[in-house]
Design a protein around this motif. Sequence first.
Motif, PDB file in Angstrom:
ATOM      1  N   GLY A 146     -32.936-106.765  39.829  1.00 44.75           N
ATOM      2  CA  GLY A 146     -32.182-107.540  40.815  1.00 44.75           C
ATOM      3  C   GLY A 146     -33.139-108.470  41.531  1.00 44.75           C
ATOM      4  N   GLY A 147     -33.159-108.407  42.860  1.00 43.32           N
ATOM      5  CA  GLY A 147     -34.068-109.250  43.631  1.00 43.32           C
ATOM      6  C   GLY A 147     -35.383-108.580  43.959  1.00 43.32           C
ATOM      7  N   LEU A 148     -35.620-107.394  43.397  1.00 42.01           N
ATOM      8  CA  LEU A 148     -36.841-106.650  43.692  1.00 42.01           C
ATOM      9  C   LEU A 148     -37.698-106.508  42.439  1.00 42.01           C
ATOM     10  N   VAL A 149     -38.947-106.115  42.638  1.00 39.47           N
ATOM     11  CA  VAL A 149     -39.879-105.944  41.527  1.00 39.47           C
ATOM     12  C   VAL A 149     -40.564-104.579  41.654  1.00 39.47           C
ATOM     13  N   ARG A 150     -40.359-103.713  40.658  1.00 36.59           N
ATOM     14  CA  ARG A 150     -41.000-102.392  40.605  1.00 36.59           C
ATOM     15  C   ARG A 150     -42.345-102.553  39.900  1.00 36.59           C
ATOM     16  N   VAL A 151     -43.379-101.880  40.408  1.00 37.83           N
ATOM     17  CA  VAL A 151     -44.752-102.064  39.936  1.00 37.83           C
ATOM     18  C   VAL A 151     -45.387-100.718  39.587  1.00 37.83           C
ATOM     19  N   GLY A 152     -46.171-100.714  38.515  1.00 31.78           N
ATOM     20  CA  GLY A 152     -46.957 -99.541  38.135  1.00 31.78           C
ATOM     21  C   GLY A 152     -48.166 -99.991  37.336  1.00 31.78           C
ATOM     22  N   LYS A 202     -41.030 -92.478  35.700  1.00 33.58           N
ATOM     23  CA  LYS A 202     -41.240 -91.759  36.961  1.00 33.58           C
ATOM     24  C   LYS A 202     -42.600 -92.036  37.586  1.00 33.58           C
ATOM     25  N   GLY A 203     -43.515 -92.653  36.845  1.00 32.48           N
ATOM     26  CA  GLY A 203     -44.853 -92.939  37.358  1.00 32.48           C
ATOM     27  C   GLY A 203     -44.995 -94.289  38.043  1.00 32.48           C
ATOM     28  N   TRP A 204     -43.879 -94.976  38.337  1.00 25.03           N
ATOM     29  CA  TRP A 204     -43.959 -96.244  39.072  1.00 25.03           C
ATOM     30  C   TRP A 204     -44.610 -96.005  40.428  1.00 25.03           C
ATOM     31  N   MET A 205     -45.118 -97.075  41.051  1.00 22.38           N
ATOM     32  CA  MET A 205     -45.870 -96.906  42.293  1.00 22.38           C
ATOM     33  C   MET A 205     -45.198 -97.521  43.513  1.00 22.38           C
ATOM     34  N   ILE A 206     -44.852 -98.805  43.434  1.00 24.16           N
ATOM     35  CA  ILE A 206     -44.245 -99.481  44.585  1.00 24.16           C
ATOM     36  C   ILE A 206     -43.113-100.389  44.124  1.00 24.16           C
ATOM     37  N   GLU A 259     -49.816 -86.790  38.517  1.00 24.98           N
ATOM     38  CA  GLU A 259     -49.787 -86.714  37.050  1.00 24.98           C
ATOM     39  C   GLU A 259     -48.554 -87.388  36.457  1.00 24.98           C
ATOM     40  N   LEU A 260     -47.548 -87.718  37.286  1.00 28.29           N
ATOM     41  CA  LEU A 260     -46.388 -88.456  36.776  1.00 28.29           C
ATOM     42  C   LEU A 260     -46.814 -89.777  36.145  1.00 28.29           C
ATOM     43  N   VAL A 261     -47.889 -90.366  36.666  1.00 32.67           N
ATOM     44  CA  VAL A 261     -48.383 -91.625  36.097  1.00 32.67           C
ATOM     45  C   VAL A 261     -48.892 -91.386  34.681  1.00 32.67           C
TER      46      VAL A 261
END
Length: 128
Positions: free
Chosen positions: A21-27, A98-102, A89-91
């Motif tokens: 959408g209008g957001l960005v998930r980062v990992g 599930k290992g996304w950060m922000i 350890e999810l990362v």
Amino acid sequence: MASYPSDLKYTKDHEWARIEGGLVRVGITSHAVEQLGDITLIDLPKVGAKLEAHGNFGTVESVKAVSELFSPIAGEVVEINGDLADKPELVNDDTYGKGWMIVLKPTAGLDGLMDAAAYEAFLGALDH
């Protein structure tokens, strides 16, 4: 060679960005996870933090090293993955899930980020 999800954008610092959408998930990418080894601690910013593109947004500690995390875009942190405080350890286990950060509310576009094919080519060049 690892396979990188085609719906993501990538940085030369081995972070990924997923537009939602209008957001960005980062990992971080699976390549980064392979280089780091078992991740033992993740330090993330607070919700509301303003990040610059390619600016530091935290650190990840592993059995091998402490590495800085860099934001793929400029934006405001609207969510952090609180599960990583108790389960870093999810990362390792699910870096693209599930290992996304922000999650960022972007203040600029995703210009300059690589698609999966360009990221794989970049990694191939690093190996030589």
